[in-house]
Design a protein around this motif. Sequence first.
Motif, PDB file in Angstrom:
ATOM      1  N   ARG A   1      40.830  63.823  40.711  1.00  0.00           N
ATOM      2  CA  ARG A   1      40.255  65.077  41.188  1.00  0.00           C
ATOM      3  C   ARG A   1      40.185  66.053  40.020  1.00  0.00           C
ATOM      4  NH1 ARG A   1      37.744  66.224  45.498  1.00  0.00           N
ATOM      5  NH2 ARG A   1      38.857  68.168  45.809  1.00  0.00           N
ATOM      6  N   ILE A   2      39.026  66.715  39.860  1.00  0.00           N
ATOM      7  CA  ILE A   2      38.848  67.688  38.790  1.00  0.00           C
ATOM      8  C   ILE A   2      38.265  68.980  39.351  1.00  0.00           C
ATOM      9  CG2 ILE A   2      38.499  65.862  37.066  1.00  0.00           C
ATOM     10  CD1 ILE A   2      35.535  66.737  36.959  1.00  0.00           C
ATOM     11  N   VAL A   3      38.382  70.048  38.562  1.00  0.00           N
ATOM     12  CA  VAL A   3      37.705  71.306  38.852  1.00  0.00           C
ATOM     13  C   VAL A   3      36.853  71.634  37.632  1.00  0.00           C
ATOM     14  CG1 VAL A   3      39.649  72.744  38.063  1.00  0.00           C
ATOM     15  CG2 VAL A   3      37.921  73.717  39.593  1.00  0.00           C
TER      16      VAL A   3
ATOM     17  N   VAL B   1      26.304  72.395  38.170  1.00  0.00           N
ATOM     18  CA  VAL B   1      27.237  72.553  39.274  1.00  0.00           C
ATOM     19  C   VAL B   1      27.975  73.867  38.998  1.00  0.00           C
ATOM     20  CG1 VAL B   1      29.301  71.579  40.346  1.00  0.00           C
ATOM     21  CG2 VAL B   1      27.441  70.064  39.624  1.00  0.00           C
ATOM     22  N   PRO B   2      28.166  74.718  39.999  1.00  0.00           N
ATOM     23  CA  PRO B   2      28.811  76.008  39.766  1.00  0.00           C
ATOM     24  C   PRO B   2      30.256  75.877  39.276  1.00  0.00           C
ATOM     25  CG  PRO B   2      27.731  75.964  41.920  1.00  0.00           C
ATOM     26  CD  PRO B   2      27.711  74.570  41.386  1.00  0.00           C
ATOM     27  N   PRO B   3      30.680  76.772  38.371  1.00  0.00           N
ATOM     28  CA  PRO B   3      32.081  76.779  37.942  1.00  0.00           C
ATOM     29  C   PRO B   3      33.004  76.945  39.147  1.00  0.00           C
ATOM     30  CG  PRO B   3      30.769  78.231  36.557  1.00  0.00           C
ATOM     31  CD  PRO B   3      29.897  77.809  37.704  1.00  0.00           C
ATOM     32  N   GLY B   4      34.161  76.287  39.086  1.00  0.00           N
ATOM     33  CA  GLY B   4      35.125  76.345  40.176  1.00  0.00           C
ATOM     34  C   GLY B   4      34.945  75.266  41.219  1.00  0.00           C
TER      35      GLY B   4
ATOM     36  N   CYS C   1      28.810  68.403  47.853  1.00  0.00           N
ATOM     37  CA  CYS C   1      27.868  67.302  48.126  1.00  0.00           C
ATOM     38  C   CYS C   1      26.899  67.015  46.977  1.00  0.00           C
ATOM     39  CB  CYS C   1      27.100  67.531  49.426  1.00  0.00           C
ATOM     40  SG  CYS C   1      28.191  67.606  50.848  1.00  0.00           S
ATOM     41  N   ARG C   2      27.078  67.624  45.826  1.00  0.00           N
ATOM     42  CA  ARG C   2      26.266  67.276  44.658  1.00  0.00           C
ATOM     43  C   ARG C   2      26.855  66.012  44.040  1.00  0.00           C
ATOM     44  NH1 ARG C   2      24.046  71.735  41.570  1.00  0.00           N
ATOM     45  NH2 ARG C   2      22.944  70.039  40.566  1.00  0.00           N
ATOM     46  N   SER C   3      26.089  65.380  43.152  1.00  0.00           N
ATOM     47  CA  SER C   3      26.582  64.153  42.519  1.00  0.00           C
ATOM     48  C   SER C   3      26.288  64.122  41.021  1.00  0.00           C
ATOM     49  CB  SER C   3      25.974  62.922  43.201  1.00  0.00           C
ATOM     50  OG  SER C   3      24.571  62.956  43.099  1.00  0.00           O
TER      51      SER C   3
ATOM     52  N   VAL D   1      29.535  64.451  34.839  1.00  0.00           N
ATOM     53  CA  VAL D   1      30.202  65.327  33.875  1.00  0.00           C
ATOM     54  C   VAL D   1      30.343  64.566  32.570  1.00  0.00           C
ATOM     55  CG1 VAL D   1      32.363  66.522  33.367  1.00  0.00           C
ATOM     56  CG2 VAL D   1      31.445  66.557  35.673  1.00  0.00           C
ATOM     57  N   VAL D   2      30.062  65.236  31.453  1.00  0.00           N
ATOM     58  CA  VAL D   2      30.170  64.622  30.135  1.00  0.00           C
ATOM     59  C   VAL D   2      31.351  65.253  29.394  1.00  0.00           C
ATOM     60  CG1 VAL D   2      29.005  64.155  27.957  1.00  0.00           C
ATOM     61  CG2 VAL D   2      27.678  64.220  30.085  1.00  0.00           C
ATOM     62  N   PRO D   3      32.453  64.497  29.218  1.00  0.00           N
ATOM     63  CA  PRO D   3      33.580  65.038  28.465  1.00  0.00           C
ATOM     64  C   PRO D   3      33.131  65.443  27.059  1.00  0.00           C
ATOM     65  CG  PRO D   3      34.233  63.033  29.593  1.00  0.00           C
ATOM     66  CD  PRO D   3      32.737  63.152  29.732  1.00  0.00           C
ATOM     67  N   GLY D   4      33.558  66.616  26.619  1.00  0.00           N
ATOM     68  CA  GLY D   4      33.180  67.116  25.302  1.00  0.00           C
ATOM     69  C   GLY D   4      31.968  68.039  25.349  1.00  0.00           C
ATOM     70  N   GLU D   5      31.148  67.919  26.381  1.00  0.00           N
ATOM     71  CA  GLU D   5      30.009  68.826  26.570  1.00  0.00           C
ATOM     72  C   GLU D   5      30.258  69.769  27.734  1.00  0.00           C
ATOM     73  OE1 GLU D   5      26.034  67.380  26.493  1.00  0.00           O
ATOM     74  OE2 GLU D   5      26.560  65.721  25.171  1.00  0.00           O
ATOM     75  N   ASP D   6      30.811  69.250  28.808  1.00  0.00           N
ATOM     76  CA  ASP D   6      31.150  70.049  29.973  1.00  0.00           C
ATOM     77  C   ASP D   6      32.656  70.318  29.930  1.00  0.00           C
ATOM     78  OD1 ASP D   6      28.478  69.855  30.999  1.00  0.00           O
ATOM     79  OD2 ASP D   6      28.964  67.831  31.686  1.00  0.00           O
ATOM     80  N   SER D   7      33.061  71.422  30.535  1.00  0.00           N
ATOM     81  CA  SER D   7      34.472  71.803  30.530  1.00  0.00           C
ATOM     82  C   SER D   7      35.033  71.668  31.949  1.00  0.00           C
ATOM     83  CB  SER D   7      34.605  73.245  30.043  1.00  0.00           C
ATOM     84  OG  SER D   7      35.941  73.669  30.104  1.00  0.00           O
ATOM     85  N   PHE D   8      36.162  70.976  32.062  1.00  0.00           N
ATOM     86  CA  PHE D   8      36.786  70.753  33.361  1.00  0.00           C
ATOM     87  C   PHE D   8      38.271  70.512  33.182  1.00  0.00           C
ATOM     88  CE2 PHE D   8      35.367  66.722  31.702  1.00  0.00           C
ATOM     89  CZ  PHE D   8      36.427  65.871  31.937  1.00  0.00           C
TER      90      PHE D   8
END
Length: 90
Positions: free
Chosen positions: A20-22, A33-36, A57-59, A62-69
């Motif tokens: 699980r990630i945020v 996808v909106p932050p949070g 419900c989006r799919s 996420v790209v590690p290194g480009e997106d932050s989570f």
Amino acid sequence: MRYDPEKIKRIKEQYPPGTRIVLDFMSDPYSPVPPGTTGTVRDVDDAGTLHMLWDNCRSLGVVPGEDSFRVLSLPEPEQEPGMTMGGQNQ
């Protein structure tokens, strides 16, 4: 584009299905996808993209290194049939 197999292996180990990630930030300028938003990793492909099932419900992946989570939780380890939490046979 060529991907580093060792890097992909580390990503797959670090974010197994069920993680699980945020999301903090997504670099997709067209349909982020909106932050949070929270979600569950479904799979990691051979390019290192985390394929997600977002709670909204989006799919979108996420790209590690480009997106932050951030990781909220990892999946529970699977138990062998007939074993208790202490490792004793039933």
